[in-house]
Write a protein that holds these residues in place. Sequence first.
Motif, PDB file in Angstrom:
ATOM      1  N   PRO A 146      52.150   5.284  57.311  1.00 41.20           N
ATOM      2  CA  PRO A 146      50.869   5.048  56.621  1.00 41.20           C
ATOM      3  C   PRO A 146      49.693   4.848  57.563  1.00 41.20           C
ATOM      4  O   PRO A 146      48.556   5.149  57.201  1.00 41.20           O
ATOM      5  N   GLU A 147      49.943   4.367  58.779  1.00 37.42           N
ATOM      6  CA  GLU A 147      48.846   4.171  59.737  1.00 37.42           C
ATOM      7  C   GLU A 147      48.124   5.497  60.011  1.00 37.42           C
ATOM      8  O   GLU A 147      46.900   5.531  60.192  1.00 37.42           O
ATOM      9  N   LYS A 148      48.891   6.596  60.028  1.00 33.63           N
ATOM     10  CA  LYS A 148      48.303   7.905  60.295  1.00 33.63           C
ATOM     11  C   LYS A 148      47.571   8.468  59.076  1.00 33.63           C
ATOM     12  O   LYS A 148      46.808   9.425  59.200  1.00 33.63           O
ATOM     13  N   ARG A 149      47.821   7.890  57.914  1.00 31.53           N
ATOM     14  CA  ARG A 149      47.237   8.426  56.684  1.00 31.53           C
ATOM     15  C   ARG A 149      45.990   7.665  56.231  1.00 31.53           C
ATOM     16  O   ARG A 149      45.309   8.097  55.307  1.00 31.53           O
ATOM     17  N   LEU A 150      45.689   6.546  56.859  1.00 30.96           N
ATOM     18  CA  LEU A 150      44.539   5.752  56.430  1.00 30.96           C
ATOM     19  C   LEU A 150      43.241   6.552  56.480  1.00 30.96           C
ATOM     20  O   LEU A 150      42.379   6.419  55.618  1.00 30.96           O
ATOM     21  N   GLY A 151      43.080   7.366  57.502  1.00 33.82           N
ATOM     22  CA  GLY A 151      41.846   8.137  57.663  1.00 33.82           C
ATOM     23  C   GLY A 151      41.865   9.487  56.974  1.00 33.82           C
ATOM     24  O   GLY A 151      40.917  10.265  57.100  1.00 33.82           O
ATOM     25  N   LYS A 193      53.662  28.885  61.595  1.00 37.25           N
ATOM     26  CA  LYS A 193      53.318  27.506  61.952  1.00 37.25           C
ATOM     27  C   LYS A 193      51.945  27.136  61.388  1.00 37.25           C
ATOM     28  O   LYS A 193      51.017  27.931  61.454  1.00 37.25           O
ATOM     29  N   VAL A 194      51.853  25.913  60.856  1.00 33.66           N
ATOM     30  CA  VAL A 194      50.563  25.335  60.454  1.00 33.66           C
ATOM     31  C   VAL A 194      50.546  23.896  60.954  1.00 33.66           C
ATOM     32  O   VAL A 194      51.284  23.053  60.452  1.00 33.66           O
ATOM     33  N   TRP A 195      49.716  23.640  61.959  1.00 29.60           N
ATOM     34  CA  TRP A 195      49.604  22.293  62.525  1.00 29.60           C
ATOM     35  C   TRP A 195      48.191  21.776  62.253  1.00 29.60           C
ATOM     36  O   TRP A 195      47.207  22.459  62.520  1.00 29.60           O
ATOM     37  N   PHE A 196      48.109  20.561  61.722  1.00 25.59           N
ATOM     38  CA  PHE A 196      46.811  19.930  61.485  1.00 25.59           C
ATOM     39  C   PHE A 196      46.551  18.884  62.561  1.00 25.59           C
ATOM     40  O   PHE A 196      47.394  18.019  62.795  1.00 25.59           O
ATOM     41  N   PRO A 197      45.380  18.942  63.225  1.00 23.11           N
ATOM     42  CA  PRO A 197      45.106  17.984  64.301  1.00 23.11           C
ATOM     43  C   PRO A 197      44.829  16.585  63.769  1.00 23.11           C
ATOM     44  O   PRO A 197      44.247  16.407  62.702  1.00 23.11           O
ATOM     45  N   ILE A 198      45.267  15.585  64.520  1.00 23.29           N
ATOM     46  CA  ILE A 198      44.940  14.180  64.242  1.00 23.29           C
ATOM     47  C   ILE A 198      43.899  13.764  65.271  1.00 23.29           C
ATOM     48  O   ILE A 198      44.166  13.770  66.478  1.00 23.29           O
ATOM     49  N   ARG A 254      38.636  13.146  69.487  1.00 21.37           N
ATOM     50  CA  ARG A 254      39.549  13.979  70.274  1.00 21.37           C
ATOM     51  C   ARG A 254      40.883  14.130  69.551  1.00 21.37           C
ATOM     52  O   ARG A 254      41.344  13.217  68.879  1.00 21.37           O
ATOM     53  N   THR A 255      41.509  15.270  69.717  1.00 21.11           N
ATOM     54  CA  THR A 255      42.824  15.510  69.123  1.00 21.11           C
ATOM     55  C   THR A 255      43.885  14.777  69.938  1.00 21.11           C
ATOM     56  O   THR A 255      44.061  15.046  71.128  1.00 21.11           O
ATOM     57  N   VAL A 256      44.572  13.841  69.289  1.00 19.63           N
ATOM     58  CA  VAL A 256      45.587  13.043  69.984  1.00 19.63           C
ATOM     59  C   VAL A 256      47.004  13.401  69.552  1.00 19.63           C
ATOM     60  O   VAL A 256      47.979  13.030  70.206  1.00 19.63           O
ATOM     61  N   ASP A 257      47.118  14.112  68.449  1.00 20.63           N
ATOM     62  CA  ASP A 257      48.444  14.488  67.949  1.00 20.63           C
ATOM     63  C   ASP A 257      48.255  15.543  66.869  1.00 20.63           C
ATOM     64  O   ASP A 257      47.127  15.935  66.563  1.00 20.63           O
ATOM     65  N   HIS A 258      49.358  16.004  66.301  1.00 20.86           N
ATOM     66  CA  HIS A 258      49.297  16.980  65.217  1.00 20.86           C
ATOM     67  C   HIS A 258      50.258  16.600  64.102  1.00 20.86           C
ATOM     68  O   HIS A 258      51.330  16.035  64.360  1.00 20.86           O
ATOM     69  N   VAL A 259      49.855  16.907  62.864  1.00 20.87           N
ATOM     70  CA  VAL A 259      50.783  16.877  61.733  1.00 20.87           C
ATOM     71  C   VAL A 259      51.366  18.277  61.623  1.00 20.87           C
ATOM     72  O   VAL A 259      50.654  19.236  61.310  1.00 20.87           O
ATOM     73  N   GLY A 287      58.327  19.867  57.616  1.00 11.69           N
ATOM     74  CA  GLY A 287      57.804  21.123  58.130  1.00 11.69           C
ATOM     75  C   GLY A 287      58.831  22.119  58.611  1.00 11.69           C
ATOM     76  O   GLY A 287      58.477  23.232  58.994  1.00 11.69           O
ATOM     77  N   ARG A 288      60.098  21.756  58.570  1.00 12.97           N
ATOM     78  CA  ARG A 288      61.153  22.649  59.058  1.00 12.97           C
ATOM     79  C   ARG A 288      62.154  22.976  57.957  1.00 12.97           C
ATOM     80  O   ARG A 288      62.296  22.230  56.994  1.00 12.97           O
ATOM     81  N   VAL A 289      62.862  24.092  58.130  1.00 12.77           N
ATOM     82  CA  VAL A 289      63.938  24.458  57.212  1.00 12.77           C
ATOM     83  C   VAL A 289      65.220  23.778  57.671  1.00 12.77           C
ATOM     84  O   VAL A 289      65.648  23.956  58.811  1.00 12.77           O
ATOM     85  N   VAL A 290      65.814  22.983  56.783  1.00  8.00           N
ATOM     86  CA  VAL A 290      67.073  22.321  57.136  1.00  8.00           C
ATOM     87  C   VAL A 290      68.280  23.040  56.550  1.00  8.00           C
ATOM     88  O   VAL A 290      69.409  22.832  56.990  1.00  8.00           O
ATOM     89  N   GLU A 291      68.030  23.891  55.539  1.00  7.90           N
ATOM     90  CA  GLU A 291      69.120  24.664  54.944  1.00  7.90           C
ATOM     91  C   GLU A 291      68.526  25.837  54.187  1.00  7.90           C
ATOM     92  O   GLU A 291      67.479  25.721  53.555  1.00  7.90           O
ATOM     93  N   HIS A 292      69.197  26.994  54.264  1.00  7.23           N
ATOM     94  CA  HIS A 292      68.688  28.221  53.637  1.00  7.23           C
ATOM     95  C   HIS A 292      69.886  29.069  53.248  1.00  7.23           C
ATOM     96  O   HIS A 292      70.777  29.309  54.052  1.00  7.23           O
TER      97      HIS A 292
END
Length: 542
Positions: A146-151, A282-287, A294-299, A502-507
Amino acid sequence: MSEKLLQVENLSVAFTSSGKTTTAVKGISFDINRGETVALVGESGSGKSVSALSVLKLLPYPAASHPSGRILFKGEDLLDADERDLRRVRGDDITMIFQEPMTSLNPLHTIERQIGEILTIHHGMSDGEARKRTLELLNQVGIREPEKRLGAYPHQMSGGQRQRVMIAMALANEPELLIADEPTTALDVTVQAQILELLAEQKRERGLSMLFITHDLAIVRKFADRVCVMTNGTIVEHGPTAEIFDNPQHDYTKHLLAAEPKGNPPAIKPDAPVVMEGENVKVWFPIKKGFMRRTVDHVKAVDGIDLKLKSGQTLGVVGESGSGKTTLGLALTRMISSEGRIKFAGNDIAENTFKEMKPLRSDMQIVFQDPYGSLSPRMSVAEIIAEGMGIHMPQLSASEKDDRVASVLAEVGLDPATRNRYPHEFSGGQRQRMAIARAMVLEPKFVMLDEPTSALDMSVQAQVVELLLRLQEERNLAYLFISHDLKVVRALANDVIVMRLGRVVEHGPADQIFDAPTTDYTKALMAAAFDLETAPSGVVAQ
């Protein structure tokens, strides 16, 4: 004797438009005791949500009126209350979880601000106290990290995550009565169980009372103390939950209990061409943080996924809310930017511009998760459905377009005579059927269906599944079917992808995924969806 918290007596609700009055609710009566959960069930358009909105006088007055009835909350008639008294009741004593979170959350405010505002205004908390309590609430309703979702803003979250934020906001004030209008519609089965347990805990610890509106009868059976069955604006049967389910008396109740999505997808032809293909998508959203943002991480919403979808095939995409299902679909249809290779009908479209994609849109249609947010409130149903024909089928005359609109509305179970009305005049389930009609009218080759049955009651779900299967067989359509409802996926899908973080675990083939899953995560999903005795512990993240 139980104390009656809410009493609805002989309530009628009418709507007046263009001089014509329609009665949506016709003299219903029910009550809710302190600490009790009463469920309103029935098909879309039966009057459930209108009845619930009447409690807090949230209908569009003066177009809406109450020809008869009283709504007593702790003895006070809310229908006669002035705006000042209603403001006191709303939010503090009675809170509501709305059916469509995207229309209820402010798109310009962060999640922290929206929840924190409630805590500051109603409880006088400082910013620090509000932030701490916000994190607790988000954690309670199952928001990961949740800390990453506050903003985050509402559009940056999945439908299920937005629904959980709304539930957190509703619980923030610790109300006496919670009105929950389809509160678990957008949630996957594991988080659904988590939310229901949270609400049950609030009920046990604080004596929380609930008016629970849902089309999911499995939830009602486990969760409600009493049930009121509605159809055509009237309550046709009511009583203790076990009695209603085990010994229904009214034919309509029997019809509801017997409804369940059924079907088998048509076999894929051996020579069927590949319609949609993705390689390492791939779809990465910057944090971003700090003054300089500044971009410090990605979702990592979608993190290196491969798939192929043939003509006449349904590929089901399942997983928890926030697993990347919808983001994958939006990337494949070039609605958002992505990395990797994407091919449609043999053509590489990964680098196509908006202008280059325009001619392909008639062959590539989307039914979105939130029907209210995707339908223009300023356009009639006929205008909404015909809009695409104006762009992609300009050769059709006005009468030909109108005939096609009427025909496709009938196909999805809506009365063509209502086509000149507006979206707000319909229930959530009816709006979802409009969205399906809008996609099908252009006769596409590929359709991305993002939770197309999530807002529909069980009987209409079965009708829509049957409709989608028939259209697929007749038109050889390819479906990318995104859903948290695994029972519907089982009825529709040839193959299934299970996503997590974000990943396939079974197909694999649908039968294999459902009957013999190999990963603990998939086993946990199946256990929750099909009410198996136990799921592998520690698998589903909170």
